[in-house]
Design a protein around this motif. Structure first.
Motif, mmCIF file in Angstrom:
data_model
loop_
_atom_site.group_PDB
_atom_site.id
_atom_site.type_symbol
_atom_site.label_atom_id
_atom_site.label_comp_id
_atom_site.label_asym_id
_atom_site.label_seq_id
_atom_site.Cartn_x
_atom_site.Cartn_y
_atom_site.Cartn_z
ATOM 1 N N PHE A 173 -5.330 6.896 9.673
ATOM 2 C CA PHE A 173 -4.461 6.811 8.513
ATOM 3 C C PHE A 173 -5.171 5.833 7.586
ATOM 4 O O PHE A 173 -5.182 4.631 7.823
ATOM 5 N N HIS A 174 -5.825 6.368 6.557
ATOM 6 C CA HIS A 174 -6.618 5.527 5.664
ATOM 7 C C HIS A 174 -7.575 4.632 6.445
ATOM 8 O O HIS A 174 -8.312 5.109 7.297
ATOM 9 N N SER A 175 -7.506 3.315 6.194
ATOM 10 C CA SER A 175 -8.453 2.398 6.850
ATOM 11 C C SER A 175 -7.984 2.004 8.242
ATOM 12 O O SER A 175 -8.612 1.196 8.903
ATOM 13 N N ALA B 160 2.793 -4.530 -7.104
ATOM 14 C CA ALA B 160 1.525 -3.877 -7.428
ATOM 15 C C ALA B 160 1.027 -3.018 -6.280
ATOM 16 O O ALA B 160 1.307 -3.286 -5.108
ATOM 17 N N TYR B 161 0.270 -2.009 -6.665
ATOM 18 C CA TYR B 161 -0.335 -1.083 -5.716
ATOM 19 C C TYR B 161 -1.716 -0.807 -6.292
ATOM 20 O O TYR B 161 -1.825 -0.345 -7.428
ATOM 21 N N MET B 162 -2.771 -1.155 -5.554
ATOM 22 C CA MET B 162 -4.084 -1.324 -6.158
ATOM 23 C C MET B 162 -4.905 -0.052 -6.331
ATOM 24 O O MET B 162 -6.079 -0.116 -6.670
ATOM 25 N N SER C 192 -2.384 6.371 -8.564
ATOM 26 C CA SER C 192 -2.376 7.821 -8.502
ATOM 27 C C SER C 192 -2.108 8.417 -7.139
ATOM 28 O O SER C 192 -2.866 9.247 -6.654
ATOM 29 N N CYS C 193 -1.055 7.984 -6.516
ATOM 30 C CA CYS C 193 -0.596 8.642 -5.296
ATOM 31 C C CYS C 193 0.893 8.879 -5.395
ATOM 32 O O CYS C 193 1.662 7.922 -5.475
ATOM 33 N N TYR C 194 1.278 10.103 -5.396
ATOM 34 C CA TYR C 194 2.678 10.511 -5.284
ATOM 35 C C TYR C 194 3.529 10.116 -6.504
ATOM 36 O O TYR C 194 4.209 10.961 -7.068
ATOM 37 N N GLY D 172 0.823 -1.206 0.000
ATOM 38 C CA GLY D 172 0.000 0.000 0.000
ATOM 39 C C GLY D 172 0.851 1.248 0.000
ATOM 40 O O GLY D 172 1.932 1.298 -0.582
ATOM 41 N N THR D 173 0.364 2.253 0.703
ATOM 42 C CA THR D 173 1.036 3.545 0.701
ATOM 43 C C THR D 173 2.408 3.464 1.374
ATOM 44 O O THR D 173 2.708 2.517 2.089
ATOM 45 N N GLY D 174 3.190 4.491 1.159
ATOM 46 C CA GLY D 174 4.569 4.513 1.622
ATOM 47 C C GLY D 174 4.733 4.269 3.111
ATOM 48 O O GLY D 174 4.245 5.028 3.934
ATOM 49 N N ALA E 162 -10.185 13.474 1.643
ATOM 50 C CA ALA E 162 -9.408 14.501 2.357
ATOM 51 C C ALA E 162 -9.018 13.918 3.714
ATOM 52 O O ALA E 162 -9.859 13.379 4.439
ATOM 53 N N ARG E 163 -7.745 14.024 4.065
ATOM 54 C CA ARG E 163 -7.216 13.299 5.230
ATOM 55 C C ARG E 163 -7.815 13.789 6.529
ATOM 56 O O ARG E 163 -8.128 14.979 6.688
ATOM 57 N N GLN E 164 -7.947 12.856 7.466
ATOM 58 C CA GLN E 164 -8.530 13.117 8.791
ATOM 59 C C GLN E 164 -7.447 12.968 9.854
ATOM 60 O O GLN E 164 -6.564 12.127 9.728
HETATM 61 MO MO LIG Z 1 -1.250 7.888 -0.812
#
Ligand SMILES: [Mo]
Ligand SMILES: Nc1nc2c(c(=O)[nH]1)N[C@H]1C(S)=C(S)[C@@H](COP(=O)(O)OP(=O)(O)OC[C@H]3O[C@@H](n4cnc5c(=O)[nH]c(N)nc54)[C@H](O)[C@@H]3O)O[C@H]1N2
Ligand SMILES: Nc1nc2c(c(=O)[nH]1)N[C@H]1C(S)=C(S)[C@@H](COP(=O)(O)OP(=O)(O)OC[C@H]3O[C@@H](n4cnc5c(=O)[nH]c(N)nc54)[C@H](O)[C@@H]3O)O[C@H]1N2
Ligand code: SF4
Length: 802
Positions: A661-663, A178-180, A185-187, A156-158, A655-657
């Motif tokens: 952190f994500h899920s 892979a990154y799903m 479209s992130c970074y 997933g994310t970094g 939009a981040r909360q």
């Molecule tokens: Mo991300």
């Protein structure tokens, strides 16, 4: 006014995406008056970097306190000496103890028969040796029958895992990293745009390259900071700590915020550009035209160091203030003012995810790169400074596949041949949408197994998770999950679960761009959980031990950080290591591997006209594309007027909360209390129009389906637009409901109504601009407010462990 530029600099840069050629200046700064570990009030204090798990991008410098007698985790505090973080800490780190001693942490490896996928009661505890043997035999059998390419490795994310998981997959022989997230479209699109145009990446100079920070001689704060499609105070993303923006404001920086929403920073900005979602590229092009036509660009820089200025100007020609105002909904005078501020020196741009999340995001990011280039902000104090991994440490980027795989093996990467831009991100990923397609259709060959580490695609990463992603995973015969918690993806689709430990329980290396810091183990890992590094190291050595030099994991760390000239243990003693930072490297030959002046691109200059885009059949100059779903257009298969009548509202998501952190963190009581329910923001007049009141549970619907979230009526958005939380699932709900229904994974997950698909570069998606409608739920449909008492009871810390 515009003249064709003659080449003056050496040509023939390579656009190397892995800047391994940089030789560090000999000067190193190490720091901290305190050692890495000491005793304090009956506790052991351990300095470390807070990377993951639980997840965060930023890996802040923290001090973990453990009980001297029992070795157990007591608390975490910010590290005031740390130059990067200076003692700041957010809620997610403060609540760490609830994560460490969480009753739902998985503490032992488990397996389950694939026919029982979705059944929580069918997991069976196994030993690590059994788990490794099972994985190895399944993967090896598939490799023998179908080739290593039929096994895909998902991340997933970094976070700290990337270089270890990729080394593991290369040890096995697969290139499929892979990154799903649709359109990756992130970074990575922003990084690719920079690498293609500039042959390097760059960030705003908030003094973070210097160990003495704001005191550093020669550093000046940016005159203006553009915060563009980013909310750094909440997200602290991609190597930027949001506090730095405020630190610079305190030192005089003016702020321009480009955001459809009035964020905290937008409310404090000198200029807020309330942009229509998905139109950032049009704004950038209009600013470019204004800068050129008003002679505000940096002549020396453009003439000496840029390629294709004339073609660039031509590309901006249609973007009059009037046209841009029409497209972006930003008043003309504000666009002009933003352009004038961009041209002042030094100005820097803190950009974000919104630039990746349009279909033609590469062109959009290129349009922004062009702005800081023509105004000569590059590598000057307070401007856009070029960066790379210090000492070439692979703690973010994976190792180069060329070191590990044959050319034939490398060629099997899904989408690699179709989308050449992908590899310019420096992370050699498959193309996400093609990967899911192949997992679903078995064409051109079947994906038979998946290794899924530190990602939860069904709840978070993937678009159309219920109709594409879940089926895609289920179509494989064997899936492995590596995570600290049971997740919907693991419960619905996986056959082996390997539990990972939290960051106070692991050793590692944290480094992004500016400095290196070790992550230091402060307490024993609970149960039998292990770090991602240990898991990849132990299993990876069974496939190919030459890729893992050293007899211990720490010796392997020493190998990966060899250019520091220090062992892992020596580096730990030093706390953090900064290489000396140099400005204007393009003038001294430090920006290119061959030592020539200029930039590491085919023309040796910043390519406002990109020769690479041209070679790949893409437009070489930046351009604007209307989002596929917008108030102006919808895909041809729909009747436009009918569609827009039905789904009249613009929808942005994710939009981040502060509290998640994500899920992740939905099961942490103090964090869930900060944001207990899935929410969407809606302007008061829009709410009134659709009969929605504050706190109403509503359906957000479009042609893909509908999801249920609670209305937060706020005058922060244009009445045309609503903003949805992403990544909601309900860990407190009973997983006895079988399959993907477990934890109500799809009830409030914004991705259910976001169409999967990418732009022509292979990058880009619709996550931040789609269309929808809103209406209150019928009383009997409402999932109901989160009962915090129940959360507190259900997720109370495991007293046996504390
Ligand atoms: Mo991300
Ligand atoms: N609609 C919409 N969807 C989006 C987005 C959006 O803005 N809108 N944003 C997208 C973006 S930018 C991204 S990057 C993706 C993120 O998608 P993911 O990377 O899937 O996000 P997470 O939920 O943070 O991570 C999933 C899992 O990693 C586990 N984990 C945390 N730390 C570690 C660790 O150190 N090791 C291991 N093995 N596991 C760990 C967590 O427990 C969690 O279960 O989501 C995307 N999805
Ligand atoms: N607390 C927390 N921190 C995180 C994460 C998390 O889940 N939680 N996720 C991490 C990850 S993987 C990532 S990628 C980063 C992302 O971090 P950011 O880049 O900050 O991304 P977002 O918060 O998704 O969006 C930033 C801003 O873009 C605005 N926006 C929405 N649509 C548009 C548009 O079309 N144009 C413009 N200009 N602005 C728009 C939103 O209103 C929001 O204020 O955060 C990282 N940090
Ligand atoms: S940004 Fe916040 S949550 Fe992330 S590591 Fe730093 S303090 Fe912790």
């Amino acid at each position: 006014m515009v003249k064709r530029i003659e080449m003056e600099v050496e040509q023939g840069g390579t656009n190397e995406v892995r800047p391994d050629f940089f030789r560090e200046p000999p000067v190193k700064y190490t720091g901290g008056d305190l050692p890495w570990q000491w005793e304090e009030d009956g506790m052991i204090a351990t300095r470390t970097g807070a990377w993951a798990a639980p997840g965060c991008h930023d890996g802040c410098g923290v001090i973990v306190y453990t009980d001297k007698e029992t070795g157990k985790f007591v608390k975490v505090e910010g590290d005031e000496e740390s130059p990067y973080y200076q003692g700041r800490l957010c809620a997610r780190c403060i609540a760490l103890k609830e994560a460490v001693y969480h009753p739902d942490r998985v503490l032992y490896p488990m397996k389950r028969d694939p026919k029982d996928r979705g059944r929580a009661d069918k997991w069976e505890r196994v030993t690590w040796d059994e788990a490794y043997a099972l994985i190895k035999s399944k993967f090896d059998a598939i490799k023998a029958e179908s080739g290593a390419k039929s096994v895909v490795f998902h991340l997933g994310t970094g976070r700290g895992t990337a270089p270890y998981m990729t080394r593991l997959q290369y040890a096995f022989g697969s290139v499929q990293y892979a990154y799903m997230l649709s359109g990756n479209s992130c970074y990575v699109p922003r990084v690719a745009a920079c690498n293609v145009l500039m042959g390097t990446y760059c960030v705003p100079d908030c003094s973070q390259n210097h160990f003495d920070r704001y005191e550093h001689e020669g550093w000046v704060p940016p005159k203006n900071i553009f915060v563009w499609g980013n909310n750094p105070l909440v997200s602290n993303a991609d190597g930027n700590l949001g506090h730095w923006v405020v630190d610079c404001m305190k030192r005089g920086s003016k702020l321009v915020v480009v955001d459809p929403k009035l964020t905290w920073l937008a409310a404090k900005a000198d200029l807020w550009l309330q942009i229509r979602c998905g139109t950032d590229s049009a704004l950038a092009l209009a600013m470019g035209k204004y800068i050129v036509e008003n002679d505000l660009y940096d002549h020396e820089f453009v003439e000496s160091w840029c390629y294709g200025f004339e073609e660039y100007y031509e590309a901006t020609r249609e973007w009059t203030l009037e046209r841009a105002a029409e497209v972006t909904w930003i008043p003309e005078e504000k666009i002009a003012r933003a352009a004038r501020m961009m041209a002042e020196k030094p100005t820097s741009v803190q950009w974000g995810l919104a630039l990746d999340m349009t279909m033609e995001c590469l062109a959009g990011s290129a349009a922004v790169v062009d702005l800081w280039s023509i105004t000569g902000q590059i590598d000057i104090p307070g401007g856009m400074v070029t960066v790379h991994q210090p000492f070439n440490i692979q703690t973010w980027n994976p190792p180069d596949p060329a070191e590990c795989l044959t050319i034939e093996e490398q060629k099997t990467r899904i989408g690699g041949e179709d989308f050449p831009a992908l590899k310019y991100s420096g992370v050699v990923l498959t193309q996400a949408d093609m990967t899911v397609d192949q997992m679903l259709t078995n064409r051109p060959y079947k994906i038979r197994a998946n290794w899924i580490q530190s990602t939860n695609p069904l709840s978070c990463t993937a678009q159309e998770p219920n109709t594409r992603m879940e089926q895609a995973y289920k179509n494989a015969e064997f899936n492995v999950m590596v995570d600290p918690f049971m997740t919907p993806t693991a419960q619905a689709c996986c056959d082996v679960f390997l539990p990972v430990c939290m960051y106070p329980e692991r050793n590692g290396i944290r480094s992004i761009y500016y400095h290196v810091q070790t992550t230091n183990k402060a307490c024993q890992a609970l149960g039998e959980s292990k770090s991602d590094m240990e898991i990849c190291w132990e299993l990876g050595r069974q496939w190919n031990d030459t890729l893992w030099p050293g007899e211990t994991l720490e010796e392997f760390f020493t190998f990966t950080m060899k250019e520091t000239g220090m062992s892992f243990e020596e580096a730990r003693e030093e706390n953090w290591i900064y290489p000396e930072y140099h400005y204007e490297k393009f003038r001294t030959g430090e920006q290119r591997p061959d030592g020539n002046l200029g930039f590491n691109t085919p023309t040796g200059r910043i390519e406002l006209y990109s020769t690479l885009f041209g070679q790949w059949g893409q437009k070489p100059v930046p351009h604007y594309a209307e989002p596929p779903y917008s108030p102006n257009q919808v895909p041809e298969r729909f009747d436009r007027d009918e569609y827009l009548e039905k789904y009249p509202l613009i929808m942005t998501t994710g939009a981040r909360q502060w509290a998640s952190f994500h899920s992740e963190h939905r099961q942490i009581p103090h964090l869930r209390a900060l944001h207990p329910n899935p929410e969407f923001e809606i302007a008061p007049e829009t709410a009134e129009r659709y009969g929605v009141k504050q706190g109403d549970w509503c359906w957000i619907e479009n042609h893909l389906g509908r999801v249920q979230l609670k209305a937060n009526v706020q005058p922060v958005l244009d009445p045309s637009t609503i903003s949805l939380d992403h990544a909601w699932w309900f860990p407190e709900r009973n997983p006895e409901d079988e399959g993907a229904g477990c934890y109500d994974t799809y009830v409030s997950n914004a991705n259910v109504i976001i169409e999967a698909g990418c732009g022509e570069s292979g990058f880009g998606n619709n996550c931040k601009s789609h269309m929808c409608r809103v209406y209150p739920c019928e009383p009997e449909e409402i999932i109901g407010d989160t009962d915090m008492d129940k959360i507190v009871e259900r997720f109370a810390m495991n007293e046996e462990l504390v």
